[in-house]
Design an enzyme around this catalytic site. Sequence first.
Site, PDB file in Angstrom:
ATOM      1  N   ARG A 123       0.844  -1.214   0.000  1.00 49.89           N
ATOM      2  CA  ARG A 123       0.000   0.000   0.000  1.00 49.89           C
ATOM      3  C   ARG A 123       0.869   1.251   0.000  1.00 49.89           C
ATOM      4  O   ARG A 123       0.659   2.172  -0.808  1.00 49.89           O
ATOM      5  CB  ARG A 123      -0.905   0.001   1.238  1.00 49.89           C
ATOM      6  CG  ARG A 123      -1.670   1.305   1.465  1.00 49.89           C
ATOM      7  CD  ARG A 123      -2.319   1.320   2.844  1.00 49.89           C
ATOM      8  NE  ARG A 123      -1.358   1.145   3.904  1.00 49.89           N
ATOM      9  CZ  ARG A 123      -0.601   2.122   4.409  1.00 49.89           C
ATOM     10  NH1 ARG A 123      -0.709   3.366   3.933  1.00 49.89           N
ATOM     11  NH2 ARG A 123       0.256   1.881   5.378  1.00 49.89           N
ATOM     12  N   ARG A 124       1.858   1.289   0.873  1.00 54.01           N
ATOM     13  CA  ARG A 124       2.757   2.444   0.928  1.00 54.01           C
ATOM     14  C   ARG A 124       3.565   2.555  -0.364  1.00 54.01           C
ATOM     15  O   ARG A 124       3.730   3.648  -0.919  1.00 54.01           O
ATOM     16  CB  ARG A 124       3.697   2.309   2.133  1.00 54.01           C
ATOM     17  CG  ARG A 124       3.008   2.457   3.476  1.00 54.01           C
ATOM     18  CD  ARG A 124       3.893   2.001   4.614  1.00 54.01           C
ATOM     19  NE  ARG A 124       3.296   2.278   5.913  1.00 54.01           N
ATOM     20  CZ  ARG A 124       3.673   1.700   7.045  1.00 54.01           C
ATOM     21  NH1 ARG A 124       4.641   0.783   7.041  1.00 54.01           N
ATOM     22  NH2 ARG A 124       3.084   2.016   8.194  1.00 54.01           N
TER      23      ARG A 124
END
Length: 298
Positions: A123-124
């Site tokens: 996600r990051r």
Amino acid sequence: MPRLRAATRGSPLARLQTELVAELLGPDVTVEPVVVETAGDRQSDVPISQLGRRGVFVKEVQQAVLDGRADIAVHSAKDLQSTPTPGLVIAAVPEREDARDALVGLALDRIPTGGRVATGSVRRRAQLACARPDLTFAELRGNIDTRLEKAANHHAIVVAAAALRRLGRDGRIAQVLAVDIVLPQVAQGALAVECREDDAATIELLATIEHRPSRRAVDAERSFLAALGGGCDLPVGGYATIGGDDAVRLEGMIAALDGRVVLRADAAGADPAAVGAEVADHLLVGAGGAELLEDLRS
């Protein structure tokens, strides 16, 4: 004097979070930690994205409550499965810390072209790649201090701001990432305290540390994730805020692994679960997220 046995992971952050819950309960309640090793702890050399769906950091902790070795379980709420665990109830969500992610090392606009950022989160990684397509990435695992020790090997590492602040490491923060750059993980920065669903006395006791706005935000985010069927192996994020009228506003995100596609949608309303489901529907049906998720899972 009430006495609670609290199941917890053994990391310094997990132990500290259990101490925070004990402090909230006050001096009239004795909290004794019951340290449990989880599957995620045992596989510390495996990238988080390869560990599978949520639960690898909580199942053994939950089992300690279910089989009577502990009365409560203290979790980072982001580690919980998005659907309830049979026999358990989330009896309290205390006031949430900062939900955002933080960079340690260099701020985003100071990382040189082609710079290396370490994170174990897809996600990051996807959202940072969208903001800075030139960046390169490396894996990162371990407890917070282990990650901080590795920061010198990269231009920056990404860590939850809440973890750094709770451990008194906020002086290491180079930049707290705005949610329009990196949308947080669902329930990041929040704690969740579980107990057995038939333990009325403990449920009543834990109700004293419940923080309604934090609970409503976490409920909306977990509803969103449940509707997507996502987990830590997918680039999915969600962040809810509570307005002065108690309304919930949630923004959700699905991204391609390389960050070339990032889909966002938001909604607001009075019912957290309904808002979460609405945002998921916007992304899956209205924005083409269903096809993106199918590609990610194939």
